[in-house]
Design a protein around this motif. Structure first.
Motif, PDB file in Angstrom:
ATOM      1  N   PHE A  65       0.873  -1.166   0.000  1.00 46.67           N
ATOM      2  CA  PHE A  65       0.000   0.000   0.000  1.00 46.67           C
ATOM      3  C   PHE A  65       0.910   1.215   0.000  1.00 46.67           C
ATOM      4  O   PHE A  65       1.820   1.317   0.827  1.00 46.67           O
ATOM      5  CB  PHE A  65      -0.908   0.021   1.226  1.00 46.67           C
ATOM      6  N   GLY A  66       0.693   2.096  -0.972  1.00 45.79           N
ATOM      7  CA  GLY A  66       1.592   3.236  -1.063  1.00 45.79           C
ATOM      8  C   GLY A  66       1.057   4.329  -1.951  1.00 45.79           C
ATOM      9  O   GLY A  66      -0.105   4.311  -2.368  1.00 45.79           O
ATOM     10  N   PHE A 106      -2.188   3.458  -4.247  1.00 43.28           N
ATOM     11  CA  PHE A 106      -2.423   2.132  -4.805  1.00 43.28           C
ATOM     12  C   PHE A 106      -2.383   1.076  -3.710  1.00 43.28           C
ATOM     13  O   PHE A 106      -1.812   1.288  -2.625  1.00 43.28           O
ATOM     14  CB  PHE A 106      -1.384   1.804  -5.875  1.00 43.28           C
ATOM     15  N   VAL A 107      -2.986  -0.066  -4.007  1.00 42.89           N
ATOM     16  CA  VAL A 107      -2.972  -1.184  -3.075  1.00 42.89           C
ATOM     17  C   VAL A 107      -2.845  -2.496  -3.836  1.00 42.89           C
ATOM     18  O   VAL A 107      -3.439  -2.674  -4.902  1.00 42.89           O
ATOM     19  CB  VAL A 107      -4.250  -1.201  -2.198  1.00 42.89           C
ATOM     20  N   GLU A 108      -2.006  -3.385  -3.301  1.00 36.98           N
ATOM     21  CA  GLU A 108      -1.924  -4.765  -3.775  1.00 36.98           C
ATOM     22  C   GLU A 108      -2.436  -5.644  -2.647  1.00 36.98           C
ATOM     23  O   GLU A 108      -1.752  -5.840  -1.636  1.00 36.98           O
ATOM     24  CB  GLU A 108      -0.490  -5.162  -4.123  1.00 36.98           C
ATOM     25  N   PRO A 109      -3.643  -6.167  -2.758  1.00 36.25           N
ATOM     26  CA  PRO A 109      -4.203  -6.998  -1.680  1.00 36.25           C
ATOM     27  C   PRO A 109      -3.632  -8.410  -1.708  1.00 36.25           C
ATOM     28  O   PRO A 109      -3.038  -8.838  -2.704  1.00 36.25           O
ATOM     29  CB  PRO A 109      -5.694  -7.003  -1.994  1.00 36.25           C
ATOM     30  N   LYS A 119     -11.531 -19.923  -8.029  1.00 34.87           N
ATOM     31  CA  LYS A 119     -10.276 -19.269  -8.389  1.00 34.87           C
ATOM     32  C   LYS A 119      -9.906 -18.244  -7.320  1.00 34.87           C
ATOM     33  O   LYS A 119     -10.737 -17.844  -6.497  1.00 34.87           O
ATOM     34  CB  LYS A 119     -10.401 -18.572  -9.742  1.00 34.87           C
ATOM     35  N   SER A 120      -8.656 -17.827  -7.353  1.00 33.86           N
ATOM     36  CA  SER A 120      -8.200 -16.740  -6.488  1.00 33.86           C
ATOM     37  C   SER A 120      -8.329 -15.425  -7.231  1.00 33.86           C
ATOM     38  O   SER A 120      -8.250 -15.378  -8.473  1.00 33.86           O
ATOM     39  CB  SER A 120      -6.737 -16.953  -6.070  1.00 33.86           C
ATOM     40  N   ILE A 121      -8.516 -14.357  -6.469  1.00 32.59           N
ATOM     41  CA  ILE A 121      -8.692 -13.025  -7.046  1.00 32.59           C
ATOM     42  C   ILE A 121      -7.668 -12.074  -6.435  1.00 32.59           C
ATOM     43  O   ILE A 121      -7.532 -12.002  -5.211  1.00 32.59           O
ATOM     44  CB  ILE A 121     -10.116 -12.497  -6.779  1.00 32.59           C
ATOM     45  N   ILE A 122      -6.957 -11.347  -7.292  1.00 36.81           N
ATOM     46  CA  ILE A 122      -6.044 -10.288  -6.855  1.00 36.81           C
ATOM     47  C   ILE A 122      -6.360  -9.045  -7.675  1.00 36.81           C
ATOM     48  O   ILE A 122      -6.126  -9.035  -8.888  1.00 36.81           O
ATOM     49  CB  ILE A 122      -4.569 -10.664  -7.042  1.00 36.81           C
ATOM     50  N   HIS A 123      -6.901  -8.036  -7.027  1.00 34.29           N
ATOM     51  CA  HIS A 123      -7.265  -6.801  -7.726  1.00 34.29           C
ATOM     52  C   HIS A 123      -6.369  -5.655  -7.270  1.00 34.29           C
ATOM     53  O   HIS A 123      -6.471  -5.185  -6.138  1.00 34.29           O
ATOM     54  CB  HIS A 123      -8.731  -6.460  -7.473  1.00 34.29           C
ATOM     55  N   TYR A 124      -5.494  -5.229  -8.170  1.00 35.98           N
ATOM     56  CA  TYR A 124      -4.614  -4.092  -7.910  1.00 35.98           C
ATOM     57  C   TYR A 124      -5.409  -2.815  -8.178  1.00 35.98           C
ATOM     58  O   TYR A 124      -5.872  -2.587  -9.306  1.00 35.98           O
ATOM     59  CB  TYR A 124      -3.398  -4.140  -8.829  1.00 35.98           C
ATOM     60  N   ALA A 125      -5.571  -1.986  -7.151  1.00 31.31           N
ATOM     61  CA  ALA A 125      -6.435  -0.805  -7.297  1.00 31.31           C
ATOM     62  C   ALA A 125      -5.653   0.485  -7.049  1.00 31.31           C
ATOM     63  O   ALA A 125      -4.696   0.505  -6.265  1.00 31.31           O
ATOM     64  CB  ALA A 125      -7.609  -0.893  -6.319  1.00 31.31           C
ATOM     65  N   LYS A 126      -6.092   1.553  -7.718  1.00 32.86           N
ATOM     66  CA  LYS A 126      -5.436   2.847  -7.529  1.00 32.86           C
ATOM     67  C   LYS A 126      -6.452   3.972  -7.674  1.00 32.86           C
ATOM     68  O   LYS A 126      -7.549   3.789  -8.216  1.00 32.86           O
ATOM     69  CB  LYS A 126      -4.300   3.035  -8.533  1.00 32.86           C
ATOM     70  N   VAL A 127      -6.055   5.147  -7.164  1.00 32.28           N
ATOM     71  CA  VAL A 127      -6.864   6.353  -7.307  1.00 32.28           C
ATOM     72  C   VAL A 127      -5.902   7.536  -7.347  1.00 32.28           C
ATOM     73  O   VAL A 127      -4.864   7.522  -6.671  1.00 32.28           O
ATOM     74  CB  VAL A 127      -7.887   6.493  -6.156  1.00 32.28           C
TER      75      VAL A 127
END
Length: 255
Positions: A65-66, A106-109, A119-127
């Motif tokens: 997270f940064g 941004f965040v990498e969960p 399935k696995s889910i990885i959603h990289y999000a930003k604003v």
């Protein structure tokens, strides 16, 4: 069909229908335009279904997270504090910009195992938050595995404006990528059917997409691709991984 069978069928149908609605990793700031009179930017990180106003999923502490600024990337993982939402784990943080410019949070969960979708889910999000009316570097990329590069400035937008972007995976455009779009429902809208909950847009051969935002508030754009690797499910079996590149954009009514 016997009564018990009918009940079971209805329950399964309801579960599958609910799960079919899109998962969105929210990273929503208190403002998309920081001014000298503001004390700080507060950010809320929730993994949920925005248009349906839930259900919310448990979100473990993120891997990263940064914020990316004019001076480079700043690690904000240590600033996160737990902020449960609807009884599920979620997170919050605060940040104060020190100079004019675009601040790309941004965040990498951690991977989220979705049993219904297997399935696995990885959603990289930003604003993107603009500070002190800089108007600069709003198209700055974080360098996430899947990311939407804004072609429209992602703040200072009126309701009805068209938002455009390029879907990128490992830096390269993704032809014909699918983008899911949802509005963060404040309770004022009841979708007339499931098709209205998640809007679907398809990018062109250059990975470019467009969407006109019909209502004020926060809009999430999630570009989805399948990872070229697999992760273990709870039983230890290898299963597919859905990667999402999200960007959040706010529309404001013209008054």
């Amino acid at each position: 069909m016997k009564k018990a069978g009918i009940v079971a069928f209805v329950l399964v149908t309801c579960v599958l229908g609910s799960a079919a609605h899109a998962h969105f990793q929210e990273i929503l700031p208190s403002t998309d335009s920081f001014s000298p009179g503001d004390a700080e930017i507060s950010l809320n990180l929730v993994f949920t279904h925005p248009m349906d106003r839930g259900p919310t999923m448990d979100m473990k502490k993120p891997v990263r997270f940064g914020v990316v600024t004019n001076s480079g990337e700043v690690d904000l993982l240590g600033s996160l504090t737990e902020a449960p939402h609807d009884g599920k784990s979620a997170w919050k943080a605060a940040y104060t910009p020190g100079e004019p410019g675009a601040y790309v949070f941004f965040v990498e969960p951690q991977p989220y195992w979705e049993p219904v979708e297997d399935k696995s889910i990885i959603h990289y999000a930003k604003v993107v938050v603009d500070a002190f009316d800089s108007g600069s570097y709003w198209d700055r990329l974080v360098g996430l595995p899947v990311e939407i590069e804004p072609l429209t400035r992602p703040y200072g937008l009126w309701t009805g404006n068209v938002f455009s972007g390029i879907v990128r995976a490992k830096g390269a455009p993704v032809p014909f990528a699918e983008i899911e779009v949802e509005w963060v429902n404040d309770g004022s809208v009841t979708p007339p059917g499931d098709a209205f909950v998640t809007q679907i847009v398809k990018a062109d051969e250059r990975g470019v997409f467009h969407y006109a935002m019909p209502r004020a508030g926060w809009w999430g754009f999630a570009a989805l691709v399948e990872a070229d690797y697999q992760l273990k499910d709870p039983s230890g079996a290898d299963k597919p991984v859905e990667l999402g590149g999200l960007i959040w954009v706010k529309a404001v009514d013209m008054k």
